[in-house]
Design a protein around this motif. Structure first.
Motif, short mmCIF file in Angstrom:
data_model
loop_
_atom_site.label_atom_id
_atom_site.label_comp_id
_atom_site.label_asym_id
_atom_site.label_seq_id
_atom_site.Cartn_x
_atom_site.Cartn_y
_atom_site.Cartn_z
N SER A 151 0.84 -1.19 0.00
CA SER A 151 0.00 0.00 0.00
C SER A 151 0.88 1.25 0.00
N ARG A 153 1.07 3.65 2.24
CA ARG A 153 1.70 3.86 3.54
C ARG A 153 2.80 2.83 3.79
N GLU A 154 2.56 1.58 3.44
CA GLU A 154 3.58 0.55 3.58
C GLU A 154 4.81 0.89 2.74
N LEU A 157 6.83 3.64 4.40
CA LEU A 157 7.51 3.12 5.60
C LEU A 157 8.70 2.26 5.22
N TRP A 179 4.03 10.01 8.17
CA TRP A 179 2.69 10.60 8.30
C TRP A 179 2.69 12.12 8.16
N ASN A 189 -0.94 3.25 15.35
CA ASN A 189 -0.99 3.06 13.90
C ASN A 189 0.36 2.62 13.36
N ASN A 192 0.82 -1.04 13.96
CA ASN A 192 0.03 -1.82 13.02
C ASN A 192 0.75 -1.96 11.69
N TYR A 193 1.32 -0.87 11.20
CA TYR A 193 1.99 -0.92 9.90
C TYR A 193 3.32 -1.68 9.96
N PHE A 196 2.20 -5.11 9.53
CA PHE A 196 1.91 -5.38 8.12
C PHE A 196 3.19 -5.62 7.33
N LEU A 197 4.21 -4.78 7.56
CA LEU A 197 5.47 -4.93 6.81
C LEU A 197 6.17 -6.24 7.16
#
Length: 226
Positions: A151, A153-154, A157, A179, A189, A192-193, A196-197
């Motif tokens: 994504s 945001r991913e 990061l 951000w 948040n 969380n990311y 995800f990574l």
């Protein structure tokens, strides 16, 4: 936020660095062009204040070499050379802003805040570390024959970690860079990311690991090199 001040005027350094630190910045000093370029190419600072007239390599040469090496760290040129031609030259070489000496500290802070509000520039170059390659234009992570899409945001990061491999990035720095300074985002948040990574890295079979530095932040490491 980490600022690299490349300035050979020691009197200015002794006055400017403490003022920046009082504003909450972590300041690294370099007093000549070669030392400044070394720190700049490490990609571990959020902003560079670069004097144009330096011993060794002058500021424009430092900037030119940094941009040729695809270093995207924002740079504000600090200089006594204030003609229109001088400003155009500096901006064309890749400076993000140009401030003429002598300047008011309040104006410098306003220009720093302006740059902090801009999205971090991402070039179309691929980023590689360890066994992975991140293809920025396609937001595609690959490890050997395995790939997965990330994504927006991913992608931001992961790019930040790839630009600063093996370095512990404080949570505040990550939130600022990914951000933005004006974002109303909860610290959870970020966690969380990171989760995800980690799943993305595992899905492509990478040996890289996003490690938690308790009480500080996170760092991207290559477990095969430990």
């Amino acid at each position: 936020m980490r600022i690299l001040l490349i300035e050979d005027n020691l009197t200015l350094c002794r006055s400017l660095a403490p003022m920046l630190e009082q504003q909450g910045f972590d300041v690294t000093l370099a007093h000549d062009g070669e030392e400044g370029l070394f720190y700049l190419l490490e990609n571990c600072h959020d902003l560079v204040l670069l004097d144009r007239m330096l011993p060794g390599l002058d500021g424009t040469e430092v900037l030119r070499r940094a941009r040729e090496a695809h270093c995207t760290t924002p740079v504000i040129l600090l200089t006594a050379l204030g003609t229109l031609e001088d400003r155009i030259t500096g901006l064309d070489l890749g400076a993000d802003d140009y401030i003429v000496k002598p300047f008011a500290f309040e104006e410098l802070m306003a220009r720093i805040r302006c740059i902090c509000r801009r999205p971090r520039r991402i070039t179309g170059q691929d980023c590689s570390f360890g066994d992975i390659t991140f293809h920025m234009e396609e937001s595609l992570l690959s490890c050997g024959a395995k790939t997965c899409s990330l994504s927006k945001r991913e992608s931001s990061l992961l790019t930040l970690f790839l630009q600063n491999p093996r370095q512990t990035l404080p949570r505040s720095t990550i939130l600022l860079r990914v951000w933005g300074p004006d974002a109303d985002v909860e610290s959870g948040n970020l966690d969380n990311y990171i989760h995800f990574l980690r799943r993305r890295l595992k899905s492509v079979g990478s040996t890289l690991e996003l490690q938690t530095a308790r009480g500080i932040g996170y760092r991207l490491t290559d477990q095969t090199k430990n």
